[in-house]
Design an enzyme around this catalytic site. Structure first.
Site, PDB file in Angstrom:
ATOM      1  N   GLU A  41      35.361 -29.660 -31.641  1.00 11.36           N
ATOM      2  CA  GLU A  41      36.640 -29.597 -31.992  1.00 11.36           C
ATOM      3  C   GLU A  41      37.225 -28.176 -31.734  1.00 11.36           C
ATOM      4  OE1 GLU A  41      37.837 -30.045 -36.163  1.00 11.36           O
ATOM      5  OE2 GLU A  41      39.788 -29.836 -35.859  1.00 11.36           O
ATOM      6  N   ASP A  75      33.597 -13.740 -41.706  1.00 15.09           N
ATOM      7  CA  ASP A  75      34.852 -13.224 -41.410  1.00 15.09           C
ATOM      8  C   ASP A  75      35.049 -12.025 -42.421  1.00 15.09           C
ATOM      9  OD1 ASP A  75      38.291 -14.549 -41.584  1.00 15.09           O
ATOM     10  OD2 ASP A  75      37.604 -12.529 -41.493  1.00 15.09           O
ATOM     11  N   ASP A  98      37.797  -9.003 -43.437  1.00 13.89           N
ATOM     12  CA  ASP A  98      39.157  -8.542 -43.102  1.00 13.89           C
ATOM     13  C   ASP A  98      39.365  -7.227 -43.869  1.00 13.89           C
ATOM     14  OD1 ASP A  98      41.842  -8.328 -43.554  1.00 13.89           O
ATOM     15  OD2 ASP A  98      41.995 -10.483 -43.376  1.00 13.89           O
TER      16      ASP A  98
END
Lengths: 488, 452
Positions: free
Chosen positions: A70, A138, A140
């Site tokens: 996807e 991830d 940040d």
């Protein structure tokens, strides 16, 4: 060249002289992006990566593999389309060039082509389901706002960026040494963080539960504004991974860089935050008293933060401290300021979508370039190529002889090279081997098809293997037999 | 035939008996029709009792005793063979019952795995080793040479958990780390290059993971067969029994609002003060204070409000108004409205999401800037005390609550808070924030004759 011509973004931007004629107005817009996707975005490399070796001629290749991945696009005006899939590099490339997405996300590989998911959803649960997905992380920097004073929120500078660098070092080392992963890609997120893609076959096939376990293994930081004690390191010694991270990365960085650069002990407001972490109020008061007295006195020429830190350490680590909670207090302080803060939810679920490398960040115009973990100290987010910079460089290059490898003429070339040599090529080599080995193994296995459970079933029901239907004339069979027939 | 104690292997005739069946094979048996249903109900009592125990935050030792008691009360039989047969039969019948939806499967899997884990630990170490080999776990014991080279690290791991590396622990198994996720998650094993070094006493985790994974797959297969063949074919025999067995064993999920019908925006402020549990009060106060909540908070509070009776339009108006100082109406419509509609089942795959239960909320870990999760778990002592006082809890009751918190009994802490605030007892215990709300409203209504 007039400004109009520049803004047109037409491909044939020929210039007749250096200087301002090359300059591209510093915005992020669809026209620039169109050129970027037309000439610079490495479609073929992305395709090769996502195919994981299944684009070859080997009989063991799964031709459907790439088509079951996807992608999602965020178009201009925040229109968001999911479940995009492509069967070839051409389809991928054409769709990107045509739709010109402001952001491309990569999702999992599903059991069937996502475009066909509706056709499958009806015939029982879990038929349309993720089957492979990279292990991703991830990080940040806005999650570190409580420990950096130079910037907040979306801003990043060279003072605080090193927090990301050490996060990379800690996590990367552990992924390789502890978990045995080899094919790891680190990518700048374009503004204020980094993403990590672990691409080993074993990683891609991890279940959600296993991903959660890895995320929990890395999880140390516990805080939010409602709890004071943000890190707790119980036990007589640190767990090996934590001990290694502390001695090899965190301690040195904290003492030499973060402490002085962020002036963590220089002012009352800042040192109070550290004193709060000391569970013994009398120790904290002692230090507070000392530092308040010394506020005005000019001390040695050493940085005040370092001096105070030494005082703190010497009290806390002296043999006199018997209290349990103080044993690891120094480490806890260092961890709470420097240990990586991962977004746990990103890593735990196979169906989480993550931004693709080489996208351009709409707010900064910077390209999401790979970061080589072996050289991550050198990475500087403020010099990452921007969209307009790249277009300028393209202009400067003059008319091109061949349309291939345009990135070599720009700053992007270096990033593409890193991507290929330190990540893609070793990965593909390993994938080919895996495909071959697995193919050979399957050939062997196909001989042992009959499982023992069928044998037992036969014995139980005293029937032939194929005759599994119940007819109501067999009154002697019990419901129990029926249940067994269907449940195991 | 001796009476079965879990540590001893029973002697028996030709039937295959292992004290702890793995439910992979089924010996040929004759089962009476009534037993079919009764056995399943007895087992369900055990599983349901387990589920209750977990919700109430019982400590591991308490759970061990609970499982033992439940098993003795419901599944014991003087003849070992009969006990094992009942064990197996009831398990397979419940598989049929609980295979039919994702939620049911999850619950059944969770309870059976917990049951298995406890029963495995009762066994002697030979029994355990025998079971391990039945699982055909291809993991070998670590050689002496490798052990010597890793001894330091293994010792370090043990000491990091407050234990020591005794001589008895010199037996370690080397397994791929993904086989023991809970040990890895808790940093309770040494891992190196993808291998986890598991101590003999941690082997439970290994075995239980295998059990769980097998059962999970088996349930899915069963469901497929059920939907495709059995349900229709057996509609006069098995199906009615199976469907009856399943009802009302999981507790209400508060996805439909019940007696209190609707709540409108103007009521929320008032009921928040009187009837919200602490977790939702905190979120509510924060959204009023900060004019923002991060995603986790919006989900937890938003779904709760839906369960309380807030209609979609009112919900949209509520969030929009609260966010207004920070988020323009336009931006709200763009970035937040979709998610709220999604929660009410008006977008995407149109699932009408159910409000989170205590178990789910407790399991969540809020990060920076988050205010969701269970405050009894995550607040510092100081903040929690202050919050309780603000709720109107007397100082003596605060001590009781804090005592529960220190022992990690978060739901009991919430129950005590409820009792202190409302002045009435809550025997069932708090398992769900919406339950807290409904019970609270009930108490207040009976006091005032109106919704307070």
């Amino acid at each position: 060249m007039t400004k109009e011509q520049a803004d047109n973004g037409r491909d044939d931007m020929v210039i007749d002289g250096p200087g301002q004629a090359n300059a591209v107005p510093d915005e992020f817009n669809a026209n620039y992006l169109r050129i970027y996707y037309g000439k610079l975005f490495p479609h073929a490399d992305m395709f090769k990566w996502m195919s994981y070796g299944n684009d070859g001629k080997h009989p063991g290749c799964d031709k459907s593999y790439f088509g079951r991945r996807e992608f999602s696009f965020t178009l201009e005006n925040d229109i968001y389309i999911r479940f995009q899939s492509f069967n070839s590099v051409t389809e991928l490339e054409n769709s990107i060039k045509e739709k010109c997405p402001f952001k491309i996300d990569i999702g999992p590989v599903y059991s069937v082509d996502p475009a066909k998911r509706h056709a499958y959803a009806q015939s029982g649960d879990n038929v349309f389901t993720p089957v492979e997905r990279e292990l991703v992380f991830d990080i940040d920097i806005s999650d570190y706002d409580d420990v950096r004073y130079c910037c907040t929120g979306a801003d990043v500078c060279l003072e605080c960026w090193p927090l990301m660098t050490i996060a990379i070092k800690v996590i990367d080392t552990s992924l390789r040494d502890d978990f045995g992963f080899n094919h790891i890609l680190w990518v700048y997120s374009g503004r204020r963080g980094v993403h990590c893609w672990v691409c080993d076959g074993k990683a891609r096939r991890l279940t959600n539960e296993q991903r959660a376990a890895i995320a929990d293994y890395f999880y140390v930081y516990k805080g939010n504004e409602n709890s004071h004690k943000k890190i707790s390191l119980p036990g007589l010694v640190l767990y090996p991974f934590l001990a290694r991270s502390y001695t090899e990365v965190l301690k040195g960085f904290f003492e030499a860089k973060l402490l002085p650069n962020q002036n963590l002990l220089a002012s009352e407001e800042r040192y109070e935050k550290i004193l709060e972490m000391i569970p013994d109020a009398s120790v904290a008061s002692e230090l507070r008293r000392r530092w308040q007295e010394n506020k005005r006195a000019s001390m040695s020429k050493d940085d005040i933060n370092i001096v105070r830190w030494e005082q703190l350490k010497s009290i806390l680590q002296s043999g006199k401290q018997k209290m349990q909670g103080l044993r690891r207090c120094v480490e806890e302080i260092v961890f709470s300021y420097t240990y990586p803060r991962l977004d746990m939810e990103v890593s735990k679920h196979m169906n989480h979508l993550l931004k693709a490398p080489f996208c351009v960040h709409p707010k900064t115009g910077r390209v999401c370039v790979p970061i080589d973990p072996n050289n991550c100290d050198e990475f500087d987010p403020t010099t990452v190529p921007t969209l307009s910079q790249l277009l300028e460089e393209l202009n400067r290059g003059g008319p091109r002889q061949d349309a291939e490898n345009e990135w070599d003429r720009t700053s992007l070339g270096e990033s593409v090279t890193i991507f290929r040599t330190s990540f893609l090529q070793p990965l593909l080599k390993s994938c080919k081997e895996e495909i071959e080995n697995s193919y050979n193994a399957k050939l062997q296995q196909s001989k042992n098809a009959l499982s023992w459970s069928h044998v037992s079933l036969k014995v139980l029901l005293n029937r032939t293997e194929t005759d599994l239907s119940i007819s109501s004339t067999h009154s002697s069979e019990t419901l129990y037999e029926v249940v067994l027939m269907y449940t195991y | 035939m001796e009476v079965v104690q879990s540590q001893r292997k029973s002697s028996s005739n030709n039937v295959i008996v292992s004290i702890l069946p793995l439910y992979r094979s089924a010996p040929p048996l004759e089962v009476r029709l009534e037993d079919f249903e009764f056995f399943a109900i007895d087992r369900l009592r055990v599983l349901k009792g387990l589920s209750d125990g977990l919700c109430r935050g019982k400590k591991p030792e308490e759970m061990e005793k609970l499982v033992l008691d439940l098993w003795k009360a419901n599944m014991r039989h003087p003849q070992a063979v009969e006990e094992v047969n009942k064990d197996i039969i009831s398990h397979f019948v419940l598989r049929l019952v609980y295979c039919r939806t994702e939620e049911l499967r999850k619950w059944f899997l969770s309870m059976e795995t917990t049951l298995f884990r406890h029963r495995f630990r009762w066994g002697s170490s030979e029994a355990q080793r025998a079971l391990m080999s039945e699982f055909k776990l291809p993991y070998k014991a670590v050689s002496n040479a490798e052990f010597e080279s890793l001894k330091d690290k293994l010792g370090q791991v043990a000491r990091s958990m407050g234990q020591t590396l005794a001589a008895a622990d010199a037996i370690f198994y080397k397994v791929p780390f993904e086989e023991v996720p809970d040990l890895v998650a808790g940093r309770r094993v040494f891992i190196h290059k993808g291998h986890a070094y598991v101590a003999i006493n941690q082997v439970v985790s290994l075995v239980v993971t295998q059990f769980r994974s097998y059962l999970s797959k088996a349930l899915i297969l069963t469901n497929r067969k059920w939907t495709s063949t059995i349900r229709e074919q057996e509609k006069d025999r098995l199906t009615p029994i199976v469907e009856a067995l399943c009802t009302s064993y999981l507790g209400p999920d508060y996805s439909q609002q019940q007696e209190f019908g609707e709540i409108s925006i103007k009521d929320i402020d008032q009921v928040a003060k009187t009837s919200f549990p602490l977790c939702m009060r905190h979120l509510f106060e924060k959204v009023k204070e900060d004019h923002h909540l991060k995603h986790g908070g919006r989900m937890q509070l938003g779904l709760f409000l839906k369960g309380v009776g807030l209609k979609l339009d009112d919900a949209l108006a509520f969030w929009k108004a609260e966010f207004a100082p920070k988020v323009s109406a336009e931006r709200f419509d763009k970035e937040y409205a979709y998610n709220i509609r999604h929660n009410y089942g008006r977008e995407g795959k149109r699932t009408d999401y159910t409000p989170y239960s205590c178990q789910k909320i407790i399991s969540v870990t809020p990060g920076i800037g988050d205010h969701h999760g269970c405050p009894y778990r995550h607040f510092s002592e100081e903040n929690l005390r202050a919050a309780l006082v603000r709720m109107g809890v007397s100082s003596r009751a605060v001590e009781d609550v804090m005592d529960k918190v220190h022992n990690r009994h978060y739901q009991l802490a919430c129950t005590l808070t409820f009792e202190a605030v409302h002045g009435s007892s809550c025997d069932a215990g708090i398992n769900h924030p919406n339950q807290y709300f409904i019970d609270s409203q009930r108490v207040l209504q009976s006091k005032n004759g109106s919704v307070a």
